[in-house]
Write a protein that holds these residues in place. Structure first.
Motif, PDB file in Angstrom:
ATOM      1  N   GLN A 143       0.862  -1.178   0.000  1.00 32.14           N
ATOM      2  CA  GLN A 143       0.000   0.000   0.000  1.00 32.14           C
ATOM      3  C   GLN A 143       0.897   1.226   0.000  1.00 32.14           C
ATOM      4  N   ARG A 169       1.357   5.484  -0.602  1.00 35.17           N
ATOM      5  CA  ARG A 169       0.794   6.832  -0.720  1.00 35.17           C
ATOM      6  C   ARG A 169       1.766   7.593  -1.617  1.00 35.17           C
ATOM      7  N   TRP A 218      -2.666  13.720  -4.463  1.00 40.48           N
ATOM      8  CA  TRP A 218      -2.093  12.464  -3.983  1.00 40.48           C
ATOM      9  C   TRP A 218      -3.006  11.289  -4.324  1.00 40.48           C
ATOM     10  N   ARG A 244      -3.592   6.927  -3.070  1.00 44.39           N
ATOM     11  CA  ARG A 244      -3.269   5.758  -2.246  1.00 44.39           C
ATOM     12  C   ARG A 244      -3.597   4.539  -3.094  1.00 44.39           C
ATOM     13  N   GLN A 294      -2.798   0.190  -3.968  1.00 47.76           N
ATOM     14  CA  GLN A 294      -2.311  -1.126  -3.540  1.00 47.76           C
ATOM     15  C   GLN A 294      -1.816  -1.851  -4.783  1.00 47.76           C
ATOM     16  N   GLU A 318       3.132   2.490   3.008  1.00 46.68           N
ATOM     17  CA  GLU A 318       2.374   2.562   4.252  1.00 46.68           C
ATOM     18  C   GLU A 318       2.186   1.197   4.906  1.00 46.68           C
ATOM     19  N   CYS A 335      -6.787   1.463  -6.593  1.00 43.39           N
ATOM     20  CA  CYS A 335      -6.644   2.837  -6.107  1.00 43.39           C
ATOM     21  C   CYS A 335      -7.699   3.035  -5.032  1.00 43.39           C
TER      22      CYS A 335
END
Length: 181
Positions: A7, A9, A20, A22, A24, A105, A119
């Motif tokens: 994961q 960021r 931004w 986030r 995976q 993260e 996402c």
């Protein structure tokens, strides 16, 4: 052995308000595939050179002229160069110099019922290609926001489409990242 998911960021440096994402991503992705995921979740079109800098080592597409010293991104997997808590940089377009700050993260076993990449979220639209980096993007946004700005019409014509800097759709970003990576 279960597949591991990273994961990440990913934030554009020197851009305010923040842009931004986030995401995976499978740890087994080579860095060229990570690059493609980043391209699609930010709305970039992969028209320019890019590189990763991880622990002082640069990765990317090898330079046939040898001017840039880069390790071949096709030969390096995400899980071999980064771990939970790692921080690194991804730079796209060496002219505009879009530097992305990337933080790992979490790292966890893949959910067998989930498809990756994914996402999870983000904020704001990615800047258009060739807008001039962070400074050019600030100028672009100011011109779009002010109908009296002498560059307002030119910027609208240049971007060639409706541009909403606040818009972001994580579902669409996931669809594009899955299709293209």
């Amino acid at each position: 052995m279960p597949r591991h998911i990273y994961q990440l960021r990913v934030s554009l440096a020197e851009v305010s308000p923040p842009v931004w994402r986030r995401v995976q991503i499978p740890g087994g992705y080579t860095l060229d595939r990570v690059h493609r995921v980043f391209q699609h979740v930010f709305g970039w079109q992969d028209c320019h050179l890019h590189s990763f800098e991880i622990d002082g080592v640069s990765y990317g597409v090898p330079d046939p002229d040898g001017e840039l010293v880069l390790r071949d991104e096709l030969d390096h997997r995400l899980d071999a160069v980064a771990g939970k808590g790692s921080r690194f940089h991804y730079t796209y377009d060496f002219g505009d110099w879009w530097q992305h700050d990337v933080t790992v993260e979490d790292v966890f076993a893949a959910d067998p019922d989930e498809r990756y990449p994914l996402c999870l979220g983000g904020e704001r639209s990615g800047p258009p290609e060739d807008v001039g980096g962070p400074y050019g993007y600030r100028r672009f946004l100011a011109a779009l926001a002010d109908r009296d700005d002498p560059e307002h019409s030119a910027m609208l014509g240049w971007v060639g489409r409706a541009f909403d800097p606040a818009a972001f759709d994580a579902t669409r970003a996931t669809t594009l990242a899955r299709r293209m990576s």
